[in-house]
Design an enzyme around this catalytic site. Structure first.
Site, PDB file in Angstrom:
ATOM      1  N   ASP A 383       0.861  -1.179   0.000  1.00 22.07           N
ATOM      2  CA  ASP A 383       0.000   0.000   0.000  1.00 22.07           C
ATOM      3  C   ASP A 383       0.901   1.233   0.000  1.00 22.07           C
ATOM      4  OD1 ASP A 383      -2.330   1.698   0.527  1.00 22.07           O
ATOM      5  OD2 ASP A 383      -1.482   1.867   2.532  1.00 22.07           O
ATOM      6  N   ASP A 549      -1.902  -0.468   5.948  1.00 26.70           N
ATOM      7  CA  ASP A 549      -2.151   0.119   7.270  1.00 26.70           C
ATOM      8  C   ASP A 549      -3.566   0.613   7.462  1.00 26.70           C
ATOM      9  OD1 ASP A 549      -2.024   2.388   5.571  1.00 26.70           O
ATOM     10  OD2 ASP A 549      -1.490   3.633   7.298  1.00 26.70           O
TER      11      ASP A 549
END
Length: 657
Positions: A383, A549
């Protein structure tokens, strides 16, 4: 009519256990059951005439435990802890007395009996499944039965009450350590739903609710009044807050930055974007069956062989004209030497040391099945926001004249917008105290206007205008983590192919990827798309790890063969992951993969030597050269070897050192 029941299950050790329970439940009339091994739950649709007690009885008849979901989890945890505590309390004195040759054998009998039969009941209950539990059950029962016969008959022979108690307690301890790590893995969905505002449940479609600056949006809706910027990064991955005004769509659990908003609810409860992500997590979690333990796979062959060898040993000695006591002693020695005490310690001790070392390095490992997957990954999906980047806006030097930056900073200092704060911070860093602004006015969705030192300053998407003339453009971007480029290089060195996966715009994603050395980029994706991208890579034959996250990353973290969560991110991402990187430094992902592989190699080494010890020692027991006491001592020696081998993991070194 049908009713739906949720059962918490106990005693499953592999995917085949789930299949066995599911088959047993579905044999009941009017019952349709699905068993989820990952969450240790059974969802049962049954007629009103089928009671919960009947369902529990069916599960127990299959050799497992079950309780209603509302109280099952705590019941299992408390019961397992109580049995372990009792086992330890009773085993310590019986072991000390037995090994020291002190005290009466009746004391050993009194202390060992509840340990073997009550504390170790879970092994005996499922012993017929021909797994590692079968050997534990046979070995402990053989030691106890032989010792009891010697005691009651007054025979002149050794007793092995301490061996039976120690074996039971050590393996119970190992199972408890594994269960403790696994319990948290089913909390992901609960953590997701807790992200919603506390009063969201009161809302109905069409209700209008207020969202103050800094508050979470209670549920999905459309803005009817007000203007602000909404931070959607945890939900969508978009690093720049989204400007909203009347008519704009907002989502539950996102955060309002600075303006007051009135929002009309359009979706509530199970229909919200947050709830849809929760369903994605649940679906992905249901589809991921952990690798069956190596010990159980080998035990399926090893157990019947040991039983056969033990029986043949007794028969052989009797046919050779030896006494029944001699034949039984040799047969018991075979069972004791084959009892997998070291096997029971092989996984949990290495896991305990490995996870302990990982914790020192800011890495949390969920369980042994995680290590199996870590060994096989070949692709790592990263990510962007909060993982490769800091998730904070910063001003980018792009040729804007110094005076224009000072004036723009003065205007932006009066705004609470995250982008404005980044510009104001850059101006203060360069010029110190900024001049005062008068006539400040925020322009929703565009920028701001104000008068500084008698000059009209207008900030818009087009750039900075001073007294009506374009002075230049203002550019802000997410801050790249200083260690990300090194981390990507080290991941490549481990044989992994990095892929950047983000909800950000293509241009931004390409710029970040180029800066850290990533060639494959997938940009402008929504939460469901992240899952699909991981699935696509898996369909191409790749073993995929995912590092993220945010809430938007949670489904992909669960779908991936190995999920690694940045510990500075959302709780739900952490709970949905297999590994958690507490520090937020992407190089911790490198350490995590290295440590997982190293720990798994240690476990496999432990299992190999534990089995090798059994295979080498069984012929000695068959030949009568290994009495049960020596067999128990040798078994303890193999356990010491396993523990010592596991302790070598404490010397693991981080690439961040």
């Amino acid at each position: 009519m049908t009713a739906t029941h949720e059962l918490e299950l106990e005693g499953m050790t592999c995917a085949s256990c789930a299949a066995r329970i599911e088959k047993k439940l579905n044999r009941l009339d009017g019952v349709e059951a699905t068993v989820n091994f990952a969450t240790e739950r059974a969802t049962v649709h049954a007629g009103e005439d089928v009671s919960v007690e009947a369902l529990v009885a069916a599960v127990e008849a299959a050799g497992y435990g079950a309780h209603p979901a509302e109280d099952g989890h705590e019941h299992q945890h408390d019961a397992g802890t109580l049995r372990l505590a009792v086992a330890i309390a009773l085993t310590i004195p019986v072991a000390v007395l037995g090994m020291g040759g002190w005290g009466s054998h009746w004391i050993g009998f009194a202390l060992a009996t509840p340990v073997v039969f009550w504390c170790g009941w879970q092994f005996h209950r499922v012993a017929r499944r021909l797994s590692m539990d079968t050997l534990v059950s046979l070995g402990t029962l053989a030691a106890w039965i032989w010792s009891t016969v010697v005691l009651l008959a007054g025979l002149d022979a050794d007793v092995y009450f301490e061996s039976a108690a120690v074996i039971t307690t050590l393996i119970l301890l190992g199972r408890w350590l594994e269960a403790r790590a696994k319990r948290r893995s089913s909390d992901a969905i609960r953590k997701l739903l807790e992200l919603g505002a506390e009063d969201a449940w009161r809302l109905q479609v069409g209700d209008v609710f207020e969202v103050k600056p800094g508050q979470k949006v209670a549920t999905d809706g459309v803005v009817v009044e007000g203007a602000s910027a909404v931070d959607q990064s945890l939900l969508t991955g978009e690093s720049v807050p989204v400007e909203v005004g009347p008519g704009a769509e907002v989502f539950g659990a996102t955060v309002n930055s600075y303006g007051r908003l009135l929002v009309r609810a359009t979706r509530v409860g199970a229909d919200t974007a947050l709830a849809q992500i929760a369903r994605l997590v649940e679906q992905a979690q249901s589809g991921k069956a952990p690798v069956q333990r190596l010990a159980d796979r080998v035990s399926a062959i090893f157990v019947p062989i040991v039983i056969g060898v033990s029986a043949a040993t007794a028969a052989g000695w009797l046919l050779a004209g030896s006494s029944a006591a001699t034949a039984f002693t040799a047969a018991v020695a075979v069972l004791i030497i084959a009892c997998p005490c070291a096997l029971g310690l092989a996984t949990p001790t290495a896991l305990l040391v490995g996870t302990g070392r990982g914790a020192q390095l800011g890495i949390v490992i969920r369980g042994p099945e995680v290590l199996e997957r870590a060994r096989r990954i070949d692709t790592i999906v990263l990510d962007k926001t909060g993982t490769v980047t800091e998730g904070r806006m910063r001003y980018v030097e792009n040729g804007l004249p110094a005076d224009a930056l000072r004036l723009a900073g003065a205007v932006e200092a009066a705004s609470e917008h995250p982008v404005a704060r980044a510009v104001a911070a850059a101006a203060r860093e360069r010029f110190g105290e900024l001049p005062a602004v008068t006539g400040f006015r925020a322009v929703p969705g565009s920028g701001a206007v104000g008068v500084v030192e008698g000059r009209r300053v207008e900030i818009s998407r087009a750039g900075v205008l001073v007294d009506g003339e374009l002075a230049g453009t203002l550019t802000v971007e997410d801050t790249l983590k200083p260690t990300s480029a090194a981390a990507v290089a080290e991941l490549r060195a481990l044989g992994l192919t990095p892929v950047l996966l983000t909800g950000d715009a293509r241009e931004t994603a390409d710029r970040v990827a180029a800066a850290v050395g990533i060639e494959q980029v997938v940009a402008e994706v929504f939460p469901a798309d992240k899952v699909y991208e991981v699935e696509r890579l898996q369909a191409e034959g790749h073993r995929v790890a995912m590092v993220g996250d945010g809430v938007n990353d949670a489904p992909a973290l669960v779908q991936a063969d190995l999920g690694l969560a940045i510990g500075t991110g959302a709780d739900v991402a952490i709970e949905a992951s297999d590994l958690t990187l507490v520090s937020g430094d992407l190089r911790a992902a490198v350490d995590a993969v290295r440590l997982a592989r190293r720990t798994l190699r240690t476990i496999h080494g432990n299992l190999f030597w534990a089995f090798a010890y059994n295979v080498a020692a069984i012929p000695l027991a068959v030949a009568g050269l290994l009495n049960p006491m020596i067999a128990a001592a040798a078994m303890a020696g193999s356990s010491i070897f396993v523990v010592s081998n596991s302790l070598r993991l404490r010397r693991f070194r981080s690439v961040r050192a």
